[in-house]
Design a protein around this motif. Structure first.
Motif, mmCIF file in Angstrom:
data_model
loop_
_atom_site.group_PDB
_atom_site.id
_atom_site.type_symbol
_atom_site.label_atom_id
_atom_site.label_comp_id
_atom_site.label_asym_id
_atom_site.label_seq_id
_atom_site.Cartn_x
_atom_site.Cartn_y
_atom_site.Cartn_z
ATOM 1 N N ILE A 184 -19.520 13.759 -17.586
ATOM 2 C CA ILE A 184 -18.409 12.828 -17.804
ATOM 3 C C ILE A 184 -17.804 13.037 -19.183
ATOM 4 C CG2 ILE A 184 -17.817 10.392 -18.047
ATOM 5 C CD1 ILE A 184 -19.898 9.768 -15.923
ATOM 6 N N ARG A 185 -18.672 13.247 -20.181
ATOM 7 C CA ARG A 185 -18.161 13.449 -21.534
ATOM 8 C C ARG A 185 -17.360 14.741 -21.636
ATOM 9 N NH1 ARG A 185 -22.630 13.145 -25.998
ATOM 10 N NH2 ARG A 185 -23.270 15.072 -24.945
ATOM 11 N N ASP A 186 -17.836 15.789 -20.980
ATOM 12 C CA ASP A 186 -17.105 17.059 -21.001
ATOM 13 C C ASP A 186 -15.761 16.929 -20.300
ATOM 14 O OD1 ASP A 186 -19.195 18.158 -22.363
ATOM 15 O OD2 ASP A 186 -20.118 19.088 -20.588
ATOM 16 N N ARG A 187 -15.758 16.238 -19.181
ATOM 17 C CA ARG A 187 -14.485 16.040 -18.486
ATOM 18 C C ARG A 187 -13.521 15.224 -19.334
ATOM 19 N NH1 ARG A 187 -15.980 14.699 -12.136
ATOM 20 N NH2 ARG A 187 -16.977 16.711 -11.658
ATOM 21 N N PHE A 188 -14.035 14.216 -20.007
ATOM 22 C CA PHE A 188 -13.186 13.405 -20.889
ATOM 23 C C PHE A 188 -12.613 14.262 -22.010
ATOM 24 C CE2 PHE A 188 -12.500 10.629 -24.515
ATOM 25 C CZ PHE A 188 -11.793 9.577 -23.958
ATOM 26 N N GLN A 189 -13.459 15.118 -22.584
ATOM 27 C CA GLN A 189 -12.998 15.997 -23.659
ATOM 28 C C GLN A 189 -11.923 16.954 -23.160
ATOM 29 O OE1 GLN A 189 -14.475 14.417 -26.732
ATOM 30 N NE2 GLN A 189 -14.184 16.585 -27.165
ATOM 31 N N ARG A 190 -12.153 17.539 -21.995
ATOM 32 C CA ARG A 190 -11.167 18.477 -21.462
ATOM 33 C C ARG A 190 -9.876 17.767 -21.083
ATOM 34 N NH1 ARG A 190 -15.710 20.503 -18.641
ATOM 35 N NH2 ARG A 190 -14.987 19.460 -16.737
ATOM 36 N N PHE A 191 -9.993 16.559 -20.570
ATOM 37 C CA PHE A 191 -8.812 15.837 -20.102
ATOM 38 C C PHE A 191 -7.891 15.463 -21.259
ATOM 39 C CE2 PHE A 191 -6.564 11.980 -18.701
ATOM 40 C CZ PHE A 191 -6.023 12.431 -17.508
ATOM 41 N N PHE A 192 -8.470 15.030 -22.368
ATOM 42 C CA PHE A 192 -7.652 14.527 -23.469
ATOM 43 C C PHE A 192 -7.481 15.514 -24.623
ATOM 44 C CE2 PHE A 192 -8.714 10.365 -21.592
ATOM 45 C CZ PHE A 192 -7.459 9.778 -21.595
ATOM 46 N N PHE A 193 -8.430 16.403 -24.827
ATOM 47 C CA PHE A 193 -8.420 17.183 -26.060
ATOM 48 C C PHE A 193 -8.308 18.688 -25.837
ATOM 49 C CE2 PHE A 193 -10.711 13.226 -26.991
ATOM 50 C CZ PHE A 193 -9.898 12.729 -27.995
ATOM 51 N N THR A 194 -8.000 19.117 -24.616
ATOM 52 C CA THR A 194 -7.680 20.524 -24.406
ATOM 53 C C THR A 194 -6.392 20.862 -25.151
ATOM 54 O OG1 THR A 194 -8.728 20.502 -22.233
ATOM 55 C CG2 THR A 194 -7.156 22.271 -22.668
ATOM 56 N N GLU A 195 -6.355 22.041 -25.735
ATOM 57 C CA GLU A 195 -5.174 22.452 -26.487
ATOM 58 C C GLU A 195 -4.247 23.280 -25.602
ATOM 59 O OE1 GLU A 195 -6.159 24.354 -30.112
ATOM 60 O OE2 GLU A 195 -6.922 22.525 -31.062
ATOM 61 N N GLU A 196 -2.979 22.903 -25.581
ATOM 62 C CA GLU A 196 -1.954 23.612 -24.820
ATOM 63 C C GLU A 196 -0.668 23.663 -25.635
ATOM 64 O OE1 GLU A 196 -1.163 22.075 -20.975
ATOM 65 O OE2 GLU A 196 -3.162 22.507 -20.162
ATOM 66 N N VAL A 197 0.209 24.563 -25.243
ATOM 67 C CA VAL A 197 1.552 24.591 -25.825
ATOM 68 C C VAL A 197 2.327 23.402 -25.249
ATOM 69 C CG1 VAL A 197 3.663 25.929 -26.115
ATOM 70 C CG2 VAL A 197 1.447 27.098 -25.983
#
Length: 511
Positions: free
Chosen positions: A14-27
């Motif tokens: 759940i924590r990893d999904r939360f991190q990817r959902f909000f804090f993934t870096e994109e253009v």
């Protein structure tokens, strides 16, 4: 000794999904498009209100502060007229700068601050659904790096980097965490979900009555399809159910590829439909502009690849793109130093303030400096004053009724096949629609011959919460073919009439 095997747990997942959902870096492609479109739409509304800003928002006019509705008097200061004229013009300048991405963050902060203030000063016309959503969007944009691409700021930064970096350095677009974009997506999803809950508690929405009455009026703006759709109320009822289901499901399905395509496609169709059927102009443009926050980096890469493939196949398109690029380079302003951009921005603000105050002074739309002197108040006509101060008139009985239609089929409480010709022996359904509000009312339905003789009579009570009533009229075979009419009466007086024609019943012919 071997290292311990790391076993993923539910908490880590759940924590990893939360991190990817909000804090993934994109253009930030999507946010850049939203930054260009939403301020552009708001700029149009600001420009149309600027000539009347002194009257709408200042102490010289008649402002309607939103806070006073909730008894928070003097919640915000009401500024003098000249100050308001300048600040409202500055708001237009900040929105324009936000659109082109010039001093993006400062322009967005100034835009959301001034726009929110003026919305608080005019709860009648400025504080609307689209303005509330737009202020939240501008605030989230001010927290993001939406100006890092497709903006004047990024162009100036690229010019500076070309001078300092080696010649063959590969330029990569800046990437940033996507949490502002996610918050914007959650915002629009929750707005739809809340709208669905509100509509479920709105009397007459699912039956199509509310949309039908709204489509009949020109309350918002002229619209080409509203009155036409009222001829098919069952369609309005079906569309109301579809809208409810879509608004509830949007928050759950929009996070996946095909769900996103379906949700945004239905949303765009819904908002475009409100433009043509209800006369809503600004709200659809704002909503569809915000939809671009769902655009991902992979989506842009796919679109770019498809466009490049199209350009390679179409030679004329390549030539057009080349000529367009040459024209842009020809008229592109010369690069300026980094320190000059803020200076030019501040100079632009000062110029807009001074110029707007001067133009408004010269226009003198309130006639303060007329050669014949200031405008004076004229005495109201005594007859008009007596009419305005007279006791409230009782609503006429006929004004409580909207329409009467005849047909043979009903679906969902609506008559689906309006017609005026029937076969003798056929059952005629008569539907009477009323205007809200009305009291519990007794309605008589008379089926009469052309000379007024009553053939069939029925009646029923229509409760105050109902807006429609239906009657059944049986046409016996003893009746002669010809012209008849349906008369709707209330309190002994006819309020509506519908002419019908009875045709002879066709009989089978033996060979």
């Amino acid at each position: 000794m071997d290292a311990k095997e790391v076993v993923p747990t539910l908490t880590h997942s759940i924590r990893d999904r939360f991190q990817r959902f909000f804090f993934t870096e994109e253009v930030p492609y999507g946010l850049a498009i939203v930054r260009m479109l939403v301020p552009m739409v708001l700029l149009g509304t600001v420009c149309t209100r600027w000539p009347y800003s002194r009257e709408l928002f200042s102490a010289d006019g008649a402002p309607a502060p939103l806070a006073e509705i909730f008894r928070y008097y003097d919640f915000l200061p009401i500024l003098p007229g000249t100050v308001v004229v300048g600040l409202f013009a500055a708001l237009a300048f900040f929105l324009f700068c936000s659109c082109i991405g010039w001093m993006t963050r400062f322009s967005l902060i100034a835009s959301v601050t001034l726009y929110t203030y003026f919305c608080f000063m005019d709860c009648i016309s400025m504080a609307t659904k689209y303005s509330v959503i737009s202020t939240h969007v501008l605030f989230l944009l001010s927290l993001s790096r939406c100006g890092s691409i497709w903006s004047v700021d990024s162009w100036l930064k690229g010019k500076r980097e070309k001078k300092t970096l080696p010649l063959y350095t590969k330029h990569e677009l800046p990437r940033s965490e996507i949490w502002p974009q996610r918050l914007m997506q959650i915002l629009i999803a929750l707005v739809y979900f809340g709208a669905a809950i509100t509509k479920l508690h709105t009397p007459g929405y699912l039956e199509g009555d509310q949309i039908s009455y709204w489509a009949m009026s020109r309350y918002n703006n002229p619209h080409p399809l509203g009155e036409f759709l009222t001829m098919y109320p069952i369609m309005l009822s079906v569309m109301s159910y579809v809208a409810i289901v879509w608004e509830i499901a949007f928050v759950f399905v929009v996070w996946r590829k095909w769900g996103r395509i379906l949700g945004l496609g239905l949303g765009a169709a819904f908002h475009i439909g409100t433009l043509f059927s209800l006369g809503l102009y600004i709200f659809p443009m704002v909503s569809i502009s915000i939809y671009f926050c769902f655009l991902t980096e992979s989506d842009v890469q796919w679109i770019s690849a498809q466009f490049r493939r199209l350009v390679r196949r179409a030679g004329w398109l390549k030539q057009t793109a080349a000529s367009l690029g040459a024209a842009i380079e020809k008229y592109r302003p010369q690069p300026v130093a980094g320190w000059k951009s803020p200076t030019a921005w501040v100079t632009g603000i000062v110029a807009v303030l001074v110029l707007s105050i001067y133009v408004e002074h010269q226009q003198d739309i309130y006639g303060l400096r007329r050669p014949e002197g200031r405008m004076t108040l004229h005495e109201v006509d005594p007859e008009l004053m007596a009419e305005m101060l007279a006791p409230e008139q009782t609503m006429k009985q006929k004004d409580k009724f909207l329409s009467v239609d005849t047909g043979t089929q009903m679906v969902g409480g609506w008559l689906t096949n309006r017609k005026s010709e029937f076969m003798i022996g056929e059952m005629i359904l008569v539907q009477c629609c009323l205007n809200p509000p009305h009291e519990d009312i007794w309605i008589d339905c008379h089926f009469c011959e052309e000379d007024g003789r009553i053939v069939h009579r029925s009646g029923q009570i229509v409760l105050r919460e109902n807006l429609r009533s239906a009657f059944q009229v049986y046409t016996p075979e003893s009746l002669e073919p010809g012209n008849y009419y349906v008369s709707i009466k209330s309190k002994g007086k006819e309020v509506l009439r519908r002419s019908v024609t009875l045709l002879p019943k066709l009989s089978a012919v033996a060979n």
